[in-house]
Motif scaffolding. Structure first.
Motif: not given
Length: 391
Positions: A129-148
């Motif tokens: 909300a304060d534009a200080s950080h960006l939240f990125v969703s790493n989906y990761s199709v492969m089981e390893d390493p998985g999403g983060t």
């Protein structure tokens, strides 16, 4: 959750302006993200006429970028943040995030910088909300390493800093093929900016964090007191959307093609309704995706892909935010990954990823219903649509 070592900052992408067309008082500029495995070059800046519902076929600008699948505009629309949904087996195997400046007069895009997302196939981003950080969703199709979930500080100049925090959670494994690992699909802030909600398709949960960068700049997220919300087994939560008053929320679930309705208060989501997008239809019809409300908050629109390829229109109860289905309408294409209501509210634009087109349909602002198709614009693998409304 542990801080990861910073990876080298990588600069990539080039910007090619293609000139500016004369814009009428009824026109807005449209940004189109896309997948670039085919003929698409990246981000397209287009002119949209809200009097006719027509997108100019000739782009105002083409920004060359690898798989810029999701676009995040800053609140003042001076900055654009883009996830580059790269991963193993692609031309660029490294997931990245790019930042662009938006010219205040022409709205032309120019690259500020690009960093790695420290994960594969980043599919979504959102600003705090304060534009200080960006939240990125790493989906990761492969089981390893998985999403983060990756957290990136953002400078006052729009420059992205390397990832300072990452988090991941165990998968539900209900669906052995699609939920063998966690798949973080999207992450958004609460309206007051105090909490962050991360939707994990692989875990069948929404994970909730308290956001306090002043307490610890390197670890701005900590698990909330109510640390998660469980969804039906095998449902695959995708996108969460808060109501304008911050008292309610709606969540699309990809694998079960459902929408959950919640009451919201101080970091706690309480489910009040579960609605089917494809009740009585075959499993192949179940692939829920994007959801957006009308500007007046009276209607919710949800896309369902699979073999259904529909937009489902709901009325919203003003007191409870519960939904009542009004209409199912074909998107007249394949795989409506995203869509957007134009600023006038008279049209709805659909990014049909697999049929390579943007479809524009009329919308009745009083009833919320979708009407006739006014344009089908060829566009290779469109994935996201965002309007620049500053004039």
């Amino acid at each position: 959750m542990k801080m990861r070592k910073f990876w080298p900052l990588l600069m990539a992408g080039s910007v090619g302006a293609m000139g500016l067309s004369t814009a009428s008082a009824e026109s807005f500029q449209l940004l189109v993200g896309s997948y670039t495995a085919g003929t698409s070059q990246g981000i397209y800046r287009m002119n949209f006429d809200s009097a006719t519902g027509q997108i100019d076929a000739k782009p105002l600008q083409v920004v060359k970028s690898e798989n810029p699948s999701w676009l995040t505009l800053s609140k003042d629309q001076h900055r654009l943040f883009v996830v580059n949904e790269n991963g193993p087996g692609q031309k660029d195997p490294v997931g990245r995030v790019s930042s662009y400046a938006i010219d205040p007069k022409t709205h032309a895009l120019s690259l500020i910088n690009q960093v790695q997302s420290l994960g594969n196939e980043p599919t979504h981003s959102s600003l705090s909300a304060d534009a200080s950080h960006l939240f990125v969703s790493n989906y990761s199709v492969m089981e390893d390493p998985g999403g983060t979930l990756a957290v990136l500080p953002v400078g006052a100049d729009g420059k992205l800093k390397p990832v300072v925090q990452m988090s991941a959670h165990p998968a539900s494994r209900v669906n052995p093929e699609r939920q063998a690992s966690n798949h973080v699909h999207s992450t958004v802030s609460s309206p007051d900016g105090r909490y962050v909600f991360s939707n994990d398709l692989g875990a069948d949960k929404v994970f909730i964090y308290k956001f306090d960068p002043k307490a610890n700049p390197d670890l701005p997220l900590t698990p909330a007191k109510s640390a998660s919300v469980s969804l039906p087994a095998g449902s695959g939560p995708r996108h969460l959307l808060f109501s304008a008053d911050g008292k309610h929320a709606w969540l699309s679930m990809e694998m079960s093609a459902q929408v959950a309705v919640f009451d919201y208060n101080d970091g706690v989501l309480t489910q009040t309704q579960l609605v089917d997008l494809a009740a009585g239809q075959p499993t192949s019809d179940k692939a829920g995706a994007a959801l957006h409300t009308s500007a007046d908050g009276k209607f919710l629109y949800v896309s369902n892909r699979g073999t259904a390829n529909q937009l489902v229109v709901f009325s919203i109860d003003p007191a409870t935010a519960q939904l009542k289905e009004l209409q199912k309408r074909s998107v007249e294409g394949d795989h409506p990954r995203e869509f957007s209501l134009d600023p006038s509210g008279k049209f709805l634009l659909i990014a049909n990823q697999k049929s390579n087109q943007i479809v524009v349909v009329e919308r009745d602002s009083k009833t919320g219903l979708l009407g006739k198709t006014v344009q089908k614009l060829p566009m290779d693998a469109p994935s996201d649509l965002k309007f620049i409304v500053r004039q």
